[in-house]
Each structure stands twice: as C-alpha cells, then as structure tokens.
Motif scaffolding. Structure first.
Motif, PDB file in Angstrom:
ATOM      1  N   ILE A 200       0.863  -1.180   0.000  1.00 57.01           N
ATOM      2  CA  ILE A 200       0.000   0.000   0.000  1.00 57.01           C
ATOM      3  C   ILE A 200       0.897   1.226   0.000  1.00 57.01           C
ATOM      4  N   LEU A 201       0.727   2.070  -1.006  1.00 58.17           N
ATOM      5  CA  LEU A 201       1.480   3.315  -1.119  1.00 58.17           C
ATOM      6  C   LEU A 201       0.512   4.442  -0.808  1.00 58.17           C
ATOM      7  N   ALA A 202       0.776   5.228   0.271  1.00 54.33           N
ATOM      8  CA  ALA A 202      -0.250   6.153   0.727  1.00 54.33           C
ATOM      9  C   ALA A 202       0.332   7.437   1.303  1.00 54.33           C
ATOM     10  N   PRO A 229       1.769  -6.775  -6.106  1.00 50.61           N
ATOM     11  CA  PRO A 229       0.688  -5.832  -6.434  1.00 50.61           C
ATOM     12  C   PRO A 229       0.739  -4.585  -5.548  1.00 50.61           C
ATOM     13  N   VAL A 230       0.407  -3.440  -6.139  1.00 50.58           N
ATOM     14  CA  VAL A 230       0.458  -2.160  -5.420  1.00 50.58           C
ATOM     15  C   VAL A 230      -0.924  -1.506  -5.444  1.00 50.58           C
ATOM     16  N   ILE A 231      -1.402  -1.115  -4.252  1.00 55.52           N
ATOM     17  CA  ILE A 231      -2.599  -0.284  -4.125  1.00 55.52           C
ATOM     18  C   ILE A 231      -2.147   1.116  -3.753  1.00 55.52           C
ATOM     19  N   SER A 232      -2.584   2.119  -4.499  1.00 59.26           N
ATOM     20  CA  SER A 232      -2.242   3.500  -4.174  1.00 59.26           C
ATOM     21  C   SER A 232      -3.418   4.156  -3.470  1.00 59.26           C
ATOM     22  N   GLY A 233      -3.117   4.866  -2.379  1.00 64.03           N
ATOM     23  CA  GLY A 233      -4.123   5.640  -1.661  1.00 64.03           C
ATOM     24  C   GLY A 233      -3.531   6.999  -1.363  1.00 64.03           C
TER      25      GLY A 233
END
Length: 405
Positions: A200-202, A229-233
């Motif tokens: 998670i990139l936030a 896998p990368v989730i951006s917030g």
C-alpha cells in the motif's frame, strides 16, 4: 520611546493598517499557478498561488468573482490583480484578488500531462498488465510517512477488518526533494522480502506540489516494475497522481486503500454463518419433504403404483407392436409390388416368351445366329421352337432387308 504591551488583536490590526497603506502591496499584479482551489458555498473562492519555491493564500470574494469569467482549476497559470492585507482574527496575510486572467498552463500541470502521455505510450497504464490483488494477504507492506494520519488510518482499518494480516511499515518522506528516492527504495525493499503479499502506497491529501513526489517518473517506473501488487491511496478522492494511474488498484484515500486490501472478516463470518443456516434449513426442508413422501407411499400404494406402471407399459408395448405390424405390412406390400413388377419385366424380356408368339431361335454349333452373314451353304443349324427343335441344312442364302430396324 517605550511602547506599551499590545494585545494580539491590536498587533494584528496594526500590521493590517501598515500593509493597507503600503503603495506596492495595496495595488499589485502577481503571476503564479493555482492549487488548492475551493469554491465555498458563500460564493467566495479560495486558492493558493504558487511558483516553484513559494506560495501565497488568495481569496476572491463573490462580489468580485461576478466580474471575472475565468473558470479556475488546479494547475492553471494565472495573472491576478489585488492587494495584500491581514485577516486580524487569524493573523495571516493573504492576497485579496480583484481581477484574474489566464496566463497559460501551469508548469507543474504541464509536467504532469507530459509524463502522463509518455507513460501511457509505454503501456504503463494498460489494464491488461495490472496484477491481481490477493484476496487474503498474509503480510502487507505500507509505504508512507510514519508520523502522518494516513498510517494510523490504515492500521486501524486493517486491524478492525481482520486479525490475519500482518503489517510492515516502511517509513518514507512523502513530500520534498528526496522523498521520491525514498519511495523508490521502499518499493525495492518490499520486493526483496519473500513474505510480502501486497504493497500500500499512501499519504494524506494536499496540493499538487505537496503530492508531487507521486508524480515523479522514477516512482512510476518502480511501481510498474514491482512484482508485488500495489494499491495507491494518495490524497483525497479528487486528487489524481501518476502513481494512481500506474498502480494495480487506485483507492481514493488511504483508509479506502486499507479497505480494498483486506476483506472484512466479521462480515465474511456473518455471511458464512448465514449461508450455513440457509443450507441447513434447506436440508431440513428436503428431509421433511422426503419423509412425507415415504409415509404417503405405503406397501399397498407402492404395489399399486408398480402395477399401474406395468399396465401402462403393456399398453405402450401393444401400441408399438400394432404400429410395427402395420408398418411391416405396408413395407411387405411395397416389396411384393416391386417383385411382381420385376417378374413381369423379366418375363417380357425372356426369349422363351417370344417363342410362344411364333419367333424361333437359330443356333450353329451352340452359337446364336443373328445374321445370315454367319451362315454358308450346307451348314447344319439348329432351330428351336417353343415345343421342339429342328436340325436343318442350309440350301440357299439370300441377303436382303435388315428386318431388325
């Protein structure tokens, strides 16, 4: 001269009067780029005017906004005319805008659009290349500032939703000159660990310059290269960065990123329990229905049903037999008619039938004679009649008409 102690209000009012009478600050023109644009329900417009090194807060009152037709948006370069003053309550100076006009596209916005187009050409935003987000990640690497509200929100959401996911915080600066390098190194670190299932990139919201680290090319390249896998917030719901476009999944806020990362365990358990109860009740209903059927079918009833089925089957067999018999009769008649036709045709072509009509068959040495050219004087020939045979000697041969024509 000794000046008495001033209250905060008196000080702010003094600074305001000083600024208001300054000939330069009371009427000036400033060029900059718009960010943090907000249109208040009162009709007043608030925004920040900035360049690469500084920024100043601006306000455009509704009475002045009605004379300006320019539609403001973040990233727009504008030229504003107004004056500098202090709002005494807050003790902050700001630029009060009277007139505003476009000055072209802002520098940061220009950079953003250029890099976005370049990365799109390279396929960095291609949905077919997005990695699938794991349903139940065992360990999540969170790359963000260790002191911001984003990390607290993410941890709270994940821990509230599940007890099965561990969190590894990789602290980085999320704005400033060196922040993009730290983000890149953090993504590399996460990929070097064998037990990380998701990244998670936030960071929290901010202006375009505050979020600029997430618009740098080196960050976009590292996200694209990541095998995890990368989730951006990043930012608020209205904020969009290059990192959002490259990531495998974009969340509107850090909290939303945490919600997308893990499933709500309590809700899953409730759903499973509801499903279990539904299946259990259905099985009970089926068993009750089958028991009722078994009770209804007593021994006598079963024998009766079997007998009825046998009778029905017998009737069906008789019906099929009659149909088959009828079909066979029709076919036999067809075959008989065909055979009679063939016999009649064979009889018509039988040479013996022709003999009965006065015709004869002539042979010499068991060979059929069909032309006088096959004969010569004193040949012995055999003439066959329908009721006997005559052996004769040829006395005379006369060639004449061809009677067979």
């Amino acid at each position: 001269m000794k000046i008495r102690a001033l209250s905060v209000t008196e000080l702010n009012k003094y600074i305001k009067r000083t600024l208001d009478i300054d000939p330069i600050l009371s009427s000036l023109t400033v060029i900059g780029e718009v960010s943090n644009y907000k249109l208040h329900s009162s009709g007043h417009t608030y925004f920040t005017l900035k360049d690469e090194d500084s920024k100043i807060n601006c306000v455009l009152f509704s009475r002045d906004a009605s004379h300006n037709t320019l539609n403001l948006e973040n990233g727009q370069s504008v030229k504003v005319k107004g004056y500098i003053s202090v709002y005494p309550r807050d003790g902050k100076y700001q630029l009060y805008v009277k007139e505003i006009e476009s000055n072209g596209i802002g520098t940061l916005y220009e950079k953003f659009e250029f890099l976005k187009n370049e990365l799109k050409k390279r396929g960095y935003f291609d949905s077919s290349l997005k990695k699938e987000i794991p349903e139940f990640p065992k360990k999540i690497a969170v790359i963000t500032s260790p002191t911001g509200s984003a990390i607290r929100d993410i941890i709270n959401v994940i821990k509230r939703r599940t007890k099965r996911s561990d969190i590894l915080v990789i602290p980085v600066r999320v704005q400033g000159k060196e922040s993009s390098v730290e983000i890149v190194n953090a993504i590399k670190t996460a990929n070097s660990l064998s037990d990380i299932d998701l990244i998670i990139l936030a960071r929290g919201g901010g202006s375009i310059e505050e979020l600029w680290s997430f618009n740098e090319e080196n960050v976009a390249v590292e996200i694209f290269k990541s095998s995890i896998p990368v989730i951006s917030g990043v930012g608020h719901e209205t904020d969009f960065t290059i990192a959002d476009l490259v990531s495998d999944l974009r969340a509107p806020t850090p909290s939303a990123a945490a919600e997308l990362a893990v499933k709500n365990e309590i809700m899953l358990i409730d759903e499973l329990h509801s499903l279990y109860l539904s299946i259990k009740n259905q099985i009970k209903r089926n068993l009750y229905s089958k028991r009722s059927e078994i009770k209804y079918y007593s021994k006598e009833q079963l024998l009766k049903n079997v007998s009825e089925k046998i009778n029905i089957a017998s009737l069906e067999i008789d019906s099929y037999y009659d149909k088959v018999k009828l079909i066979n009769t029709f076919k036999l008649n067809d075959y008989r008619n065909t055979l009679n036709s063939a016999i009649a045709l064979m009889n018509a072509l039988n040479p013996l039938e022709l003999l009965g009509k006065g015709y004869v068959i002539t042979e010499k040495n068991n060979l059929l004679i069909n032309s006088v050219k096959m004969l010569k004087n004193k040949d012995t020939i055999c003439i066959k009649y329908i009721d006997g045979i005559a052996n004769c000697e040829v006395r005379k041969i006369e060639e004449g008409e061809n009677y067979g024509k």
